[in-house]
Write a protein that holds these residues in place. Structure first.
Motif, mmCIF file in Angstrom:
data_model
loop_
_atom_site.group_PDB
_atom_site.id
_atom_site.type_symbol
_atom_site.label_atom_id
_atom_site.label_comp_id
_atom_site.label_asym_id
_atom_site.label_seq_id
_atom_site.Cartn_x
_atom_site.Cartn_y
_atom_site.Cartn_z
ATOM 1 N N SER A 28 24.626 8.218 44.768
ATOM 2 C CA SER A 28 23.488 7.346 45.044
ATOM 3 C C SER A 28 23.292 6.340 43.915
ATOM 4 O O SER A 28 23.210 6.721 42.747
ATOM 5 N N PRO A 29 23.178 5.057 44.219
ATOM 6 C CA PRO A 29 22.933 4.062 43.175
ATOM 7 C C PRO A 29 21.598 4.303 42.446
ATOM 8 O O PRO A 29 21.440 3.904 41.304
ATOM 9 N N ASP A 30 20.670 4.967 43.106
ATOM 10 C CA ASP A 30 19.383 5.269 42.468
ATOM 11 C C ASP A 30 19.474 6.459 41.526
ATOM 12 O O ASP A 30 18.709 6.558 40.572
ATOM 13 N N PHE A 31 20.379 7.381 41.795
ATOM 14 C CA PHE A 31 20.463 8.623 41.042
ATOM 15 C C PHE A 31 21.563 8.620 39.989
ATOM 16 O O PHE A 31 21.374 9.104 38.878
ATOM 17 N N GLU A 32 22.707 8.092 40.337
ATOM 18 C CA GLU A 32 23.887 8.213 39.473
ATOM 19 C C GLU A 32 23.674 7.689 38.053
ATOM 20 O O GLU A 32 23.992 8.400 37.090
ATOM 21 N N PRO A 33 23.134 6.499 37.847
ATOM 22 C CA PRO A 33 22.971 6.027 36.458
ATOM 23 C C PRO A 33 22.069 6.937 35.620
ATOM 24 O O PRO A 33 22.371 7.213 34.456
ATOM 25 N N LEU A 34 21.001 7.424 36.218
ATOM 26 C CA LEU A 34 20.098 8.325 35.496
ATOM 27 C C LEU A 34 20.800 9.627 35.153
ATOM 28 O O LEU A 34 20.711 10.118 34.026
ATOM 29 N N PHE A 35 21.517 10.197 36.117
ATOM 30 C CA PHE A 35 22.189 11.461 35.862
ATOM 31 C C PHE A 35 23.291 11.297 34.825
ATOM 32 O O PHE A 35 23.489 12.170 33.983
ATOM 33 N N ARG A 36 23.994 10.178 34.845
ATOM 34 C CA ARG A 36 25.024 9.942 33.824
ATOM 35 C C ARG A 36 24.383 9.844 32.432
ATOM 36 O O ARG A 36 24.879 10.424 31.468
ATOM 37 N N ALA A 37 23.268 9.129 32.340
ATOM 38 C CA ALA A 37 22.579 9.004 31.058
ATOM 39 C C ALA A 37 22.095 10.364 30.564
ATOM 40 O O ALA A 37 22.245 10.694 29.376
ATOM 41 N N LEU A 38 21.508 11.155 31.458
ATOM 42 C CA LEU A 38 21.049 12.494 31.069
ATOM 43 C C LEU A 38 22.221 13.374 30.633
ATOM 44 O O LEU A 38 22.095 14.145 29.673
ATOM 45 N N SER A 39 23.330 13.259 31.325
ATOM 46 C CA SER A 39 24.505 14.062 30.966
ATOM 47 C C SER A 39 24.993 13.727 29.559
ATOM 48 O O SER A 39 25.278 14.618 28.759
ATOM 49 N N ILE A 40 25.071 12.449 29.258
ATOM 50 C CA ILE A 40 25.534 12.014 27.934
ATOM 51 C C ILE A 40 24.548 12.451 26.855
ATOM 52 O O ILE A 40 24.932 13.008 25.826
ATOM 53 N N GLU A 41 23.272 12.209 27.096
ATOM 54 C CA GLU A 41 22.250 12.580 26.108
ATOM 55 C C GLU A 41 22.207 14.088 25.884
ATOM 56 O O GLU A 41 22.020 14.541 24.756
ATOM 57 N N SER A 42 22.359 14.857 26.944
ATOM 58 C CA SER A 42 22.263 16.312 26.806
ATOM 59 C C SER A 42 23.407 16.888 25.979
ATOM 60 O O SER A 42 23.271 17.958 25.385
ATOM 61 N N LEU A 43 24.526 16.191 25.926
ATOM 62 C CA LEU A 43 25.636 16.644 25.080
ATOM 63 C C LEU A 43 25.308 16.487 23.602
ATOM 64 O O LEU A 43 25.880 17.170 22.756
ATOM 65 N N GLN A 44 24.383 15.602 23.297
ATOM 66 C CA GLN A 44 24.021 15.328 21.905
ATOM 67 C C GLN A 44 22.685 15.947 21.508
ATOM 68 O O GLN A 44 22.354 15.975 20.327
ATOM 69 N N ASP A 45 21.924 16.414 22.483
ATOM 70 C CA ASP A 45 20.580 16.922 22.222
ATOM 71 C C ASP A 45 20.426 18.302 22.854
ATOM 72 O O ASP A 45 20.155 18.416 24.053
#
Length: 109
Positions: free
Chosen positions: A14-31
């Motif tokens: 989903s264009p509405d969901f994918e960017p947010l989930f990608r950002a959360l995935s990246i951030e969660s690897l560091q936090d």
């Protein structure tokens, strides 16, 4: 599981969901705190729902008695994450259905 994986495909693509989930995935690897929150608020509730279905399936003789339910869940979800994360192949309902068919054969009594 077919419905769960198809819904996963729909969310991941989903264009509405994918960017947010990608950002959360990246951030969660560091936090680690963020990662813990994601696990507690998203993954554990999702697993609890599926785990109940797995228990029912086990009681009905649809899956083997010795199946580790956490690993079973991971067998369904890992291919979705891999395709979504790598972009090596399209993430589609057909792929989700193929994963369900294969995993269900592996879990069958």
């Amino acid at each position: 599981m077919r419905l769960v994986l198809r819904a996963t495909v729909d969310e991941f693509t989903s264009p509405d969901f994918e960017p947010l989930f990608r950002a959360l995935s990246i951030e969660s690897l560091q936090d680690p705190r963020l990662q813990e929150q994601i696990v507690e608020r998203i993954y554990r509730p999702q697993f609890a729902y599926v785990e109940e279905r797995f228990r029912s399936a086990r009681e009905a003789g649809q899956i083997r008695q010795d199946v580790d339910l956490t690993i079973a869940f991971e067998l369904f979800m890992a291919p979705m994450f891999y395709r979504w994360q790598s972009g090596a192949e399209p993430l589609t309902h057909d792929h989700a259905d193929a994963v369900v068919d294969l995993v269900m054969r592996a879990l069958a009594p």
